[in-house]
Design a protein around this motif. Structure first.
Motif, short mmCIF file in Angstrom:
data_model
loop_
_atom_site.label_atom_id
_atom_site.label_comp_id
_atom_site.label_asym_id
_atom_site.label_seq_id
_atom_site.Cartn_x
_atom_site.Cartn_y
_atom_site.Cartn_z
N VAL A 127 0.84 -1.20 0.00
CA VAL A 127 0.00 0.00 0.00
C VAL A 127 0.88 1.25 0.00
O VAL A 127 0.61 2.21 -0.74
CB VAL A 127 -0.96 0.00 1.20
CG1 VAL A 127 -1.70 1.33 1.30
CG2 VAL A 127 -1.96 -1.15 1.09
N TRP A 133 -9.52 3.16 -0.79
CA TRP A 133 -8.76 1.97 -0.39
C TRP A 133 -9.18 1.56 1.01
O TRP A 133 -9.03 2.33 1.96
CB TRP A 133 -7.26 2.27 -0.37
CG TRP A 133 -6.64 2.45 -1.72
CD1 TRP A 133 -7.21 2.24 -2.95
CD2 TRP A 133 -5.30 2.90 -1.99
NE1 TRP A 133 -6.32 2.51 -3.94
CE2 TRP A 133 -5.14 2.92 -3.40
CE3 TRP A 133 -4.23 3.27 -1.17
CZ2 TRP A 133 -3.94 3.31 -4.00
CZ3 TRP A 133 -3.04 3.66 -1.77
CH2 TRP A 133 -2.90 3.67 -3.17
N THR A 138 -10.71 7.57 -5.55
CA THR A 138 -10.16 6.27 -5.24
C THR A 138 -10.36 5.98 -3.76
O THR A 138 -10.01 6.81 -2.92
CB THR A 138 -8.65 6.23 -5.57
OG1 THR A 138 -8.49 6.39 -6.98
CG2 THR A 138 -8.00 4.94 -5.12
N ILE A 158 -7.46 10.23 -3.03
CA ILE A 158 -7.32 8.90 -2.43
C ILE A 158 -7.85 8.96 -1.00
O ILE A 158 -7.42 9.81 -0.22
CB ILE A 158 -5.86 8.42 -2.41
CG1 ILE A 158 -5.27 8.38 -3.83
CG2 ILE A 158 -5.76 7.04 -1.75
CD1 ILE A 158 -3.78 8.07 -3.86
N MET A 164 -8.28 6.58 2.32
CA MET A 164 -7.95 5.33 2.97
C MET A 164 -8.87 5.13 4.17
O MET A 164 -9.06 6.04 4.97
CB MET A 164 -6.49 5.32 3.41
CG MET A 164 -5.54 5.41 2.24
SD MET A 164 -3.85 5.01 2.70
CE MET A 164 -3.06 6.57 2.45
N THR A 222 -12.30 1.27 -6.25
CA THR A 222 -12.45 0.83 -4.87
C THR A 222 -11.64 -0.45 -4.72
O THR A 222 -11.90 -1.44 -5.39
CB THR A 222 -13.92 0.53 -4.52
OG1 THR A 222 -14.73 1.66 -4.86
CG2 THR A 222 -14.08 0.21 -3.04
N THR A 223 -10.62 -0.41 -3.86
CA THR A 223 -9.77 -1.58 -3.66
C THR A 223 -9.72 -1.96 -2.20
O THR A 223 -9.53 -1.09 -1.33
CB THR A 223 -8.34 -1.32 -4.18
OG1 THR A 223 -8.38 -1.02 -5.57
CG2 THR A 223 -7.46 -2.55 -3.97
N TRP A 224 -9.91 -3.23 -1.93
CA TRP A 224 -9.75 -3.78 -0.59
C TRP A 224 -8.36 -4.42 -0.50
O TRP A 224 -8.10 -5.41 -1.18
CB TRP A 224 -10.83 -4.83 -0.31
CG TRP A 224 -12.19 -4.23 -0.13
CD1 TRP A 224 -12.99 -3.66 -1.08
CD2 TRP A 224 -12.93 -4.16 1.11
NE1 TRP A 224 -14.17 -3.23 -0.52
CE2 TRP A 224 -14.16 -3.52 0.82
CE3 TRP A 224 -12.66 -4.58 2.42
CZ2 TRP A 224 -15.12 -3.29 1.80
CZ3 TRP A 224 -13.63 -4.35 3.39
CH2 TRP A 224 -14.84 -3.71 3.08
N PHE A 225 -7.49 -3.82 0.30
CA PHE A 225 -6.17 -4.39 0.56
C PHE A 225 -6.28 -5.22 1.84
O PHE A 225 -6.53 -4.68 2.93
CB PHE A 225 -5.14 -3.28 0.74
CG PHE A 225 -4.80 -2.54 -0.52
CD1 PHE A 225 -3.82 -3.01 -1.39
CD2 PHE A 225 -5.46 -1.36 -0.84
CE1 PHE A 225 -3.50 -2.31 -2.55
CE2 PHE A 225 -5.15 -0.65 -2.00
CZ PHE A 225 -4.17 -1.12 -2.86
#
Length: 245
Positions: free
Chosen positions: A23, A198, A196, A142, A144, A233-236
């Motif tokens: 990340v 995250w 974005t 972004i 988070m 949309t990202t799931w880390f």
């Protein structure tokens, strides 16, 4: 998805450490790209254990990144309404882990008020909302977000009235289910103004919430389902957090 937003992406890393490194590297790369395009990126930060690990990795990798830290705006998705020097403040943790280390100037760090302001938590939320309006960026490049074991994001908790807040950028919380009881949080309306998003999630204790979010649980039950980025949309996740998907 019917709302016209792109599907969520899932990126799984073996360990929390690998997640933090990935990340941090991606974050620095995105910042450099945005700045190369002439933008002053607007960033929403989160608190929590995995966020702190990511922040330390950002500081470690920053010297090679080419990012101009004088041209990035930082906000916090929520804040514990405690004294400005309290170790509980997300802003203090982020400053110690990376903001001060990389030299972000004070005027680029937009903290929510602290109890030393003498304001009630609702007054403090209103004052911060005014600050955001006058800053006028219009949204996050972004954002988070951490996710709690109960599926909460920022200080938007399952079943709480703040989930329904409208026409507000930030609102006060007076009876948080986890201490401290008083907090300030961005609203869904504000968090949804992100290009974005995250989600940063590690640990087996979060696996249920992650699984429910991806199974389409209602926002009232899993608030994390209530925010998506307009372009990404990202799931880390680490393996533990992804273990029930």
């Amino acid at each position: 998805m019917s709302d016209g937003h792109p599907e969520s992406l899932i990126e799984v890393h073996d360990t929390a450490e690998a997640l933090a490194s990935a990340v941090a590297g991606e974050f620095l790369s995105r910042l450099a790209d945005l700045q190369a395009g002439g933008d002053v990126p607007t960033i929403g930060l989160t608190g929590g254990t995995i966020a702190e690990a990511i922040h330390r990795e950002i500081a470690r990798l920053a010297p090679e990144s080419g990012v101009d830290w004088g041209a990035v705006e930082f906000f916090f998705g929520d804040e514990r309404y405690v004294a400005s020097d309290s170790a509980d403040r997300n802003a203090g943790q982020a400053r110690a882990a990376f903001l001060d280390a990389v030299g972000v100037p004070a005027h680029r760090i937009h903290e929510m008020p602290a109890t030393d302001s003498g304001l009630s938590v609702d007054e403090a939320a209103a004052k911060f909302s005014d600050d955001v309006r006058s800053h006028g960026s219009g949204g996050f490049d972004i954002l988070m977000l951490g996710v709690g074991p109960d599926g909460h994001i920022a200080s938007l908790f399952p079943g709480y009235p703040q989930l329904e807040a409208t026409d507000a950028i930030a609102v006060g919380v007076t009876d948080s289910p986890k201490p401290p009881p008083e907090r300030i949080t961005f609203t869904f309306e504000a968090l949804r103004r992100a290009t974005t998003v995250w989600f940063l999630v590690s640990g087996e204790g979060k696996a249920d919430a992650v699984a429910k979010a991806h199974a389409g649980a209602p926002i009232s039950e899993i608030p994390a389902t209530g925010v998506t980025g307009t372009s990404e949309t990202t799931w880390f996740l680490d393996r533990a957090a992804a273990s029930k998907l």
